[in-house]
Enzyme design. Structure first.
Site, PDB file in Angstrom:
ATOM      1  N   TRP A 175       0.839  -1.198   0.000  1.00  0.00           N
ATOM      2  CA  TRP A 175       0.000   0.000   0.000  1.00  0.00           C
ATOM      3  C   TRP A 175       0.866   1.238   0.000  1.00  0.00           C
ATOM      4  O   TRP A 175       2.079   1.179   0.220  1.00  0.00           O
ATOM      5  CB  TRP A 175      -1.019  -0.011   1.129  1.00  0.00           C
ATOM      6  CG  TRP A 175      -0.500  -0.086   2.556  1.00  0.00           C
ATOM      7  CD1 TRP A 175       0.727  -0.531   2.988  1.00  0.00           C
ATOM      8  CD2 TRP A 175      -1.212   0.292   3.722  1.00  0.00           C
ATOM      9  NE1 TRP A 175       0.822  -0.461   4.353  1.00  0.00           N
ATOM     10  CE2 TRP A 175      -0.367   0.037   4.839  1.00  0.00           C
ATOM     11  CE3 TRP A 175      -2.480   0.798   3.959  1.00  0.00           C
ATOM     12  CZ2 TRP A 175      -0.754   0.294   6.159  1.00  0.00           C
ATOM     13  CZ3 TRP A 175      -2.880   1.045   5.276  1.00  0.00           C
ATOM     14  CH2 TRP A 175      -2.014   0.784   6.346  1.00  0.00           C
ATOM     15  N   ASN A 176       0.211   2.377  -0.309  1.00  0.00           N
ATOM     16  CA  ASN A 176       0.922   3.639  -0.478  1.00  0.00           C
ATOM     17  C   ASN A 176       0.157   4.782   0.179  1.00  0.00           C
ATOM     18  O   ASN A 176      -1.076   4.730   0.302  1.00  0.00           O
ATOM     19  CB  ASN A 176       1.054   3.993  -1.969  1.00  0.00           C
ATOM     20  CG  ASN A 176       1.761   2.939  -2.771  1.00  0.00           C
ATOM     21  OD1 ASN A 176       2.970   2.776  -2.674  1.00  0.00           O
ATOM     22  ND2 ASN A 176       1.008   2.204  -3.579  1.00  0.00           N
ATOM     23  N   HIS A 210      -6.791  19.724  -7.660  1.00  0.00           N
ATOM     24  CA  HIS A 210      -7.018  20.037  -9.070  1.00  0.00           C
ATOM     25  C   HIS A 210      -5.916  19.430  -9.937  1.00  0.00           C
ATOM     26  O   HIS A 210      -5.313  20.113 -10.769  1.00  0.00           O
ATOM     27  CB  HIS A 210      -7.133  21.549  -9.253  1.00  0.00           C
ATOM     28  CG  HIS A 210      -8.263  22.142  -8.468  1.00  0.00           C
ATOM     29  ND1 HIS A 210      -9.514  22.355  -9.011  1.00  0.00           N
ATOM     30  CD2 HIS A 210      -8.355  22.505  -7.161  1.00  0.00           C
ATOM     31  CE1 HIS A 210     -10.314  22.844  -8.077  1.00  0.00           C
ATOM     32  NE2 HIS A 210      -9.626  22.939  -6.945  1.00  0.00           N
ATOM     33  N   HIS A 222     -14.439  27.014  -5.600  1.00  0.00           N
ATOM     34  CA  HIS A 222     -13.053  27.102  -6.076  1.00  0.00           C
ATOM     35  C   HIS A 222     -12.690  28.535  -6.463  1.00  0.00           C
ATOM     36  O   HIS A 222     -11.512  28.910  -6.409  1.00  0.00           O
ATOM     37  CB  HIS A 222     -12.885  26.164  -7.273  1.00  0.00           C
ATOM     38  CG  HIS A 222     -11.576  26.232  -7.971  1.00  0.00           C
ATOM     39  ND1 HIS A 222     -10.365  26.234  -7.306  1.00  0.00           N
ATOM     40  CD2 HIS A 222     -11.267  26.305  -9.299  1.00  0.00           C
ATOM     41  CE1 HIS A 222      -9.376  26.284  -8.178  1.00  0.00           C
ATOM     42  NE2 HIS A 222      -9.889  26.343  -9.396  1.00  0.00           N
ATOM     43  N   HIS A 257     -14.148  30.283 -15.087  1.00  0.00           N
ATOM     44  CA  HIS A 257     -14.128  30.155 -13.630  1.00  0.00           C
ATOM     45  C   HIS A 257     -15.017  31.212 -12.984  1.00  0.00           C
ATOM     46  O   HIS A 257     -15.837  30.906 -12.112  1.00  0.00           O
ATOM     47  CB  HIS A 257     -12.695  30.303 -13.113  1.00  0.00           C
ATOM     48  CG  HIS A 257     -11.850  29.093 -13.292  1.00  0.00           C
ATOM     49  ND1 HIS A 257     -11.249  28.782 -14.486  1.00  0.00           N
ATOM     50  CD2 HIS A 257     -11.501  28.111 -12.423  1.00  0.00           C
ATOM     51  CE1 HIS A 257     -10.555  27.657 -14.343  1.00  0.00           C
ATOM     52  NE2 HIS A 257     -10.697  27.227 -13.109  1.00  0.00           N
TER      53      HIS A 257
END
Length: 257
Positions: free
Chosen positions: A61-62, A69, A79, A207
């Site tokens: 596992w990590n 984003h 955002h 945005h």
């Protein structure tokens, strides 16, 4: 037969195809790089915890480190400053995460001009041929940019004047945000705005306008050439990060064969 049973049978038989629109996450995945002095997002990193060794003899596992984003990801309304009081990524409505899509093909225009911007007239012409944009659905821009996704320099396409990537004209972004029923905009590039968006008036119109209207963004999509202009269903699976401004996401499309 129930609706869900019919859907499973259709997927198994191939009469409904599941198309993966997601960019794989790895250290080389292109990210948005801002000019100084702005803060930078983290690249995707895997930190190994154990791999069948003394640290954990039977398991691998990590830990992961990445920005919200990075890669294919969902932009939440909060955002951007215009949507600062809007929903966070954990509050995304299920009706937005599973929704119909409209796909506009800008490939030919972008091949001729990397800075090409979608205009209101382009969307009107698409609607004249295919019908109205889907209520509560997604508008996806097919530009061919995903073909550059394994080459970070080509994906950024930057010179001394900054990145050159396609996007949406300011008046079109305002119109999509305020006068159309779509819930969000999806693109193949690293961000929903064009590479030259800082120089537009207003700057970063997608945005500013879309998130200010409580709408959503999807970026770094792939395989949009496998989708029809209408009729597909998008399935967006972000991490429900409480208070988050976005999240890497697995994005799938259901397409009738």
């Amino acid at each position: 037969m129930s609706v869900l049973s019919a859907l499973l049978d259709a997927a198994r038989s191939g009469s409904v195809r599941v198309v993966d629109l997601t960019t794989p996450l790895q250290a080389s995945t292109p990210i948005l790089e801002l000019p100084e002095p702005f803060g930078q997002t983290a690249r995707f990193e895997l930190e190994e915890i154990s791999r069948y060794d003394d640290r954990g003899p039977a398991w691998y596992w990590n830990n992961i480190r990445t920005g919200e984003h990075t890669g294919t990801h969902l932009d939440a309304p909060n955002h951007w400053i215009t949507g600062r009081d809007g929903l966070d990524v954990a509050q995304a409505p299920m009706s937005t995460l599973v929704a119909p899509v409209a796909v506009i093909d800008m490939t030919a225009q972008v091949e001729a001009d990397a800075d090409h911007l979608l205009q209101i007239g382009d969307v009107r012409a698409w609607e004249a041929e295919h019908g109205p944009l889907p209520d509560g659905g997604w508008l996806l821009l097919r530009t061919g940019w995903a073909a550059r996704g394994e080459d970070e320099a080509a994906f950024a396409n930057a010179d001394e004047n900054g990145p050159h990537t396609p996007g949406v004209a300011p008046d079109c972004a305002r119109w999509l945000a305020r006068e159309t029923p779509v819930a969000g905009l999806g693109v193949e590039t690293v961000g929903t705005d064009a590479g030259q968006a800082p120089n537009l008036e207003p700057a970063f119109p997608c945005h500013s306008e879309l998130m200010g209207a409580g709408k959503w963004g999807l970026t770094s999509l792939r395989n949009l050439d496998a989708l029809p202009a209408t009729g597909a269903v998008l399935v967006v699976c972000p991490l429900p990060i409480v208070g988050g401004s976005g999240s890497p996401a697995r994005v799938l499309a259901l397409v009738e064969a």
